[in-house]
Design a protein around this motif. Structure first.
Motif, PDB file in Angstrom:
ATOM      1  N   GLY A  47      22.787 -17.248-126.668  1.00  0.00           N
ATOM      2  CA  GLY A  47      22.509 -17.940-125.411  1.00  0.00           C
ATOM      3  C   GLY A  47      22.521 -16.987-124.231  1.00  0.00           C
ATOM      4  N   ASP A 100      14.447 -11.252-122.735  1.00  0.00           N
ATOM      5  CA  ASP A 100      15.432 -11.738-123.709  1.00  0.00           C
ATOM      6  C   ASP A 100      15.370 -13.255-123.854  1.00  0.00           C
ATOM      7  OD1 ASP A 100      16.299  -9.260-124.442  1.00  0.00           O
ATOM      8  OD2 ASP A 100      18.085  -9.261-123.180  1.00  0.00           O
ATOM      9  N   MET A 154      14.944 -15.307-127.259  1.00  0.00           N
ATOM     10  CA  MET A 154      15.810 -16.407-127.721  1.00  0.00           C
ATOM     11  C   MET A 154      14.969 -17.637-128.056  1.00  0.00           C
ATOM     12  SD  MET A 154      19.315 -16.037-125.500  1.00  0.00           S
ATOM     13  CE  MET A 154      18.754 -15.316-123.986  1.00  0.00           C
ATOM     14  N   GLY A 196      13.399 -12.084-137.941  1.00  0.00           N
ATOM     15  CA  GLY A 196      12.200 -12.890-137.712  1.00  0.00           C
ATOM     16  C   GLY A 196      11.040 -12.398-138.568  1.00  0.00           C
TER      17      GLY A 196
HETATM   18  N1  UDP Z   1      18.309 -12.339-127.855  1.00  0.00           N
HETATM   19  C1  UDP Z   1      19.137 -12.407-126.751  1.00  0.00           C
HETATM   20  N2  UDP Z   1      20.420 -12.829-126.930  1.00  0.00           N
HETATM   21  C2  UDP Z   1      20.937 -13.167-128.127  1.00  0.00           C
HETATM   22  C3  UDP Z   1      20.091 -13.087-129.252  1.00  0.00           C
HETATM   23  C4  UDP Z   1      18.784 -12.679-129.085  1.00  0.00           C
HETATM   24  O1  UDP Z   1      18.736 -12.095-125.647  1.00  0.00           O
HETATM   25  O2  UDP Z   1      22.117 -13.550-128.199  1.00  0.00           O
HETATM   26  C5  UDP Z   1      16.902 -11.953-127.665  1.00  0.00           C
HETATM   27  C6  UDP Z   1      16.690 -10.444-127.625  1.00  0.00           C
HETATM   28  O3  UDP Z   1      15.625 -10.172-126.744  1.00  0.00           O
HETATM   29  C7  UDP Z   1      16.277 -10.143-129.058  1.00  0.00           C
HETATM   30  C8  UDP Z   1      15.425 -11.363-129.375  1.00  0.00           C
HETATM   31  O4  UDP Z   1      16.118 -12.440-128.739  1.00  0.00           O
HETATM   32  O5  UDP Z   1      15.549  -8.957-129.160  1.00  0.00           O
HETATM   33  C9  UDP Z   1      15.220 -11.689-130.828  1.00  0.00           C
HETATM   34  O6  UDP Z   1      16.359 -11.404-131.597  1.00  0.00           O
HETATM   35  P1  UDP Z   1      16.419 -10.139-132.583  1.00  0.00           P
HETATM   36  O7  UDP Z   1      15.838  -8.925-131.932  1.00  0.00           O
HETATM   37  O8  UDP Z   1      17.824 -10.042-133.042  1.00  0.00           O
HETATM   38  O9  UDP Z   1      15.467 -10.612-133.756  1.00  0.00           O
HETATM   39  P2  UDP Z   1      15.110  -9.873-135.136  1.00  0.00           P
HETATM   40  O10 UDP Z   1      14.883  -8.421-134.839  1.00  0.00           O
HETATM   41  O11 UDP Z   1      16.295 -10.047-136.036  1.00  0.00           O
HETATM   42  O12 UDP Z   1      13.912 -10.601-135.645  1.00  0.00           O
END
Ligand code: UDP
Length: 186
Positions: free
Chosen positions: A131, A69, A73, A13
């Protein structure tokens, strides 16, 4: 001629923001340029975007991790809608699929429909993570890669490899150039 036909590109992100703001239009455009160029070259890009530019972790340990979480998402879906817009402005056929029912915003993900979008030259933005809480979008990227029979998974992030500690907080962290799954577990 592209080396890989179908790929999953995982963008953190933070690739869309600039630390100060959740979104930086120039960085959104740069990400969309890369994706659009891949599609022009005949690569079939499934794109999984994280949510860390909008929300990460929890306020405190008292916060329910499931709610936290779910917020994460939802953040990935905001990001996917943002990138979809940038891709469509470039004349790219892009479609957001979400792991959660979100009728008016996007399509509910099914492997079959995402496969059809990719096979017909479109970009599939695979949002909403897996999800399920307690996972990250890296896991979602691996899951979608397996479901969509991708040839490779690429990860665009702010850290340039695997380290033995977090290089952002530990200046002594060492870069590990090659590592097997088994060694990482050990
Ligand atoms: N998340 C989740 N289940 C998933 C994917 C993402 O609960 O299958 C939530 C989790 O809290 C995660 C957030 O969504 O920290 C954002 O995703 P991520 O940390 O992977 O984002 P990035 O660090 O790549 O920006």
């Amino acid at each position: 001629m592209a080396i890989y036909k179908r790929i999953i590109l995982k963008l953190s992100g933070e690739a869309l923001g600039n630390g100060g703001a959740c979104f930086d239009a120039a960085r959104v455009d740069a990400a969309a340029d890369v994706i659009a160029r891949l599609a022009e070259k005949g690569v079939e890009p499934g794109v999984v975007i994280g949510g860390g530019n909008i929300w990460r972790g929890r306020f405190t340990e008292a916060m329910n991790p499931v709610n936290a979480d779910q917020m994460g998402m939802l953040a990935t879906i905001i990001n996917a809608l943002c990138v979809e817009d940038a891709l469509i402005r470039r004349g790219c056929r892009a479609r957001v699929f979400t792991a959660q029912q979100m009728d008016r915003f996007a399509r509910l993900y099914t492997a079959r429909e995402a496969d059809e979008t990719l096979a017909s030259g479109g970009v599939a933005l695979l949002a909403g993570g897996s999800g399920n809480p307690f996972f990250t979008t890296d896991t979602a990227a691996s899951l979608r890669a397996a479901e969509l029979k991708a040839d490779a998974v690429f990860k665009g992030t702010t850290v340039d490899g695997v380290y033995d500690a977090d290089p952002r907080t530990n200046p002594g962290a060492k870069l590990i150039r090659d590592i097997t799954y088994q060694r990482a577990i050990e």
